[in-house]
Design a protein around this motif. Structure first.
Motif, PDB file in Angstrom:
ATOM      1  N   GLN A  34       0.856  -1.102  -0.104  1.00  0.00           N
ATOM      2  CA  GLN A  34      -0.002   0.084  -0.028  1.00  0.00           C
ATOM      3  C   GLN A  34       0.738   1.284   0.149  1.00  0.00           C
ATOM      4  O   GLN A  34       0.629   1.990  -0.497  1.00  0.00           O
ATOM      5  N   SER A  35       1.912   1.227   0.611  1.00  0.00           N
ATOM      6  CA  SER A  35       2.856   2.346   0.759  1.00  0.00           C
ATOM      7  C   SER A  35       3.383   2.683  -0.913  1.00  0.00           C
ATOM      8  O   SER A  35       3.632   3.919  -1.080  1.00  0.00           O
ATOM      9  N   ALA A  36       3.690   1.446  -1.456  1.00  0.00           N
ATOM     10  CA  ALA A  36       4.148   1.748  -2.965  1.00  0.00           C
ATOM     11  C   ALA A  36       2.984   2.624  -3.889  1.00  0.00           C
ATOM     12  O   ALA A  36       3.130   3.420  -4.524  1.00  0.00           O
ATOM     13  N   VAL A  37       1.846   1.746  -3.433  1.00  0.00           N
ATOM     14  CA  VAL A  37       0.694   2.452  -4.027  1.00  0.00           C
ATOM     15  C   VAL A  37       0.492   4.104  -3.684  1.00  0.00           C
ATOM     16  O   VAL A  37       0.333   4.871  -4.801  1.00  0.00           O
ATOM     17  N   GLU A  38       0.603   4.307  -2.610  1.00  0.00           N
ATOM     18  CA  GLU A  38       0.526   5.900  -2.412  1.00  0.00           C
ATOM     19  C   GLU A  38       1.443   6.476  -2.904  1.00  0.00           C
ATOM     20  O   GLU A  38       1.191   7.880  -3.129  1.00  0.00           O
ATOM     21  N   VAL A  39       2.828   6.256  -2.835  1.00  0.00           N
ATOM     22  CA  VAL A  39       3.963   6.897  -3.738  1.00  0.00           C
ATOM     23  C   VAL A  39       3.601   7.242  -5.187  1.00  0.00           C
ATOM     24  O   VAL A  39       3.694   8.245  -5.599  1.00  0.00           O
ATOM     25  N   ARG A  40       3.220   6.072  -5.652  1.00  0.00           N
ATOM     26  CA  ARG A  40       2.765   6.249  -7.252  1.00  0.00           C
ATOM     27  C   ARG A  40       1.449   7.286  -7.122  1.00  0.00           C
ATOM     28  O   ARG A  40       1.777   7.974  -8.033  1.00  0.00           O
ATOM     29  N   ALA A  41       0.582   7.022  -6.387  1.00  0.00           N
ATOM     30  CA  ALA A  41      -0.243   7.984  -6.345  1.00  0.00           C
ATOM     31  C   ALA A  41       0.146   9.618  -6.429  1.00  0.00           C
ATOM     32  O   ALA A  41      -0.450  10.527  -7.144  1.00  0.00           O
ATOM     33  N   GLY A  99       0.017  12.831  -9.025  1.00  0.00           N
ATOM     34  CA  GLY A  99      -0.814  13.954  -8.644  1.00  0.00           C
ATOM     35  C   GLY A  99      -2.509  13.450  -8.221  1.00  0.00           C
ATOM     36  O   GLY A  99      -3.432  14.131  -8.551  1.00  0.00           O
ATOM     37  N   ILE A 100      -2.429  12.299  -8.001  1.00  0.00           N
ATOM     38  CA  ILE A 100      -3.812  11.743  -7.499  1.00  0.00           C
ATOM     39  C   ILE A 100      -4.043  11.855  -6.201  1.00  0.00           C
ATOM     40  O   ILE A 100      -3.230  11.416  -5.344  1.00  0.00           O
ATOM     41  N   ASN A 101      -5.081  12.453  -5.754  1.00  0.00           N
ATOM     42  CA  ASN A 101      -5.257  12.733  -4.049  1.00  0.00           C
ATOM     43  C   ASN A 101      -6.455  11.754  -3.703  1.00  0.00           C
ATOM     44  O   ASN A 101      -7.284  11.390  -4.421  1.00  0.00           O
ATOM     45  N   ASP A 102      -6.753  11.721  -2.487  1.00  0.00           N
ATOM     46  CA  ASP A 102      -7.772  11.123  -1.802  1.00  0.00           C
ATOM     47  C   ASP A 102      -9.071  11.491  -2.314  1.00  0.00           C
ATOM     48  O   ASP A 102     -10.005  10.862  -2.428  1.00  0.00           O
ATOM     49  N   GLU A 103      -9.212  12.812  -2.462  1.00  0.00           N
ATOM     50  CA  GLU A 103     -10.418  13.412  -2.836  1.00  0.00           C
ATOM     51  C   GLU A 103     -11.094  12.808  -4.223  1.00  0.00           C
ATOM     52  O   GLU A 103     -11.888  12.915  -4.655  1.00  0.00           O
TER      53      GLU A 103
END
Length: 180
Positions: free
Chosen positions: A163-170, A174-178
């Protein structure tokens, strides 16, 4: 009598991040990889082997060792998860496809070693690590598929990464949680 091999450090490509990501994406397509692929097969098809070791030495050396004949070993800790290992393997493949050709051309007859611990004052080695991370991220999580998986909140499962790698890629895309 066996001749001793001299090993060099990786040399950066100095390519733009976008170019490295595009190359990784095209390479993924070229070898016919799909989501959830087995990276050990990619390593084997390219003359490499994976080696799991029970412990790591103090300086975490020899993450990838490439000999002059293009054979290589990627060393992994037996204490990390498969998801973590997938990113590590892709990162080390990044060194192999990006940095090894440069080292081989500049130093015929030599091998290459990329280590886990990088001297923070060495700009070239830091750059090599960035490049290998960019490659691994795009190779494992191509943007055109990543955005949808991220929105569906299943990117870790789809791509076989933490999940950490996913968040770094996001964040890199420029993808945010919103936007989920």
């Amino acid at each position: 009598m066996t001749a001793s091999i001299e090993y060099k450090e990786p040399s950066p490509t100095r390519a733009r991040k976008a170019s490295i990501c595009e190359y990784a994406d095209k390479l993924r397509e070229k070898v016919g990889l799909k989501n959830g692929f087995d990276l050990s097969e990619v390593v084997n098809r390219n003359g490499g082997k994976l080696s799991y070791i029970d412990f790591m030495d103090d300086d975490q050396t020899d993450a990838i060792v490439v000999n002059p004949e293009d054979k290589f070993i990627i060393r992994l800790s037996s204490h990390t998860s498969a998801l973590r290992d997938n990113f590590t393997i892709a990162h080390e493949l990044g060194h192999f496809v990006l940095h090894w050709p440069i080292v081989k051309q500049k130093n015929p007859g030599c091998g290459m070693k990329a280590t886990r611990k990088v001297d923070g004052s060495n700009d070239d080695l830091r750059r090599c690590e960035w490049e290998a991370n960019w490659f691994a991220s795009a190779f494992l999580m191509p943007e055109r598929h990543f955005r949808d998986a991220y929105k569906k909140k299943n990117a870790s499962e789809v791509f076989g990464v933490t999940q950490s790698a996913v968040e770094v890629r996001a964040r890199a895309l420029g993808i945010n949680d919103e936007g989920r």
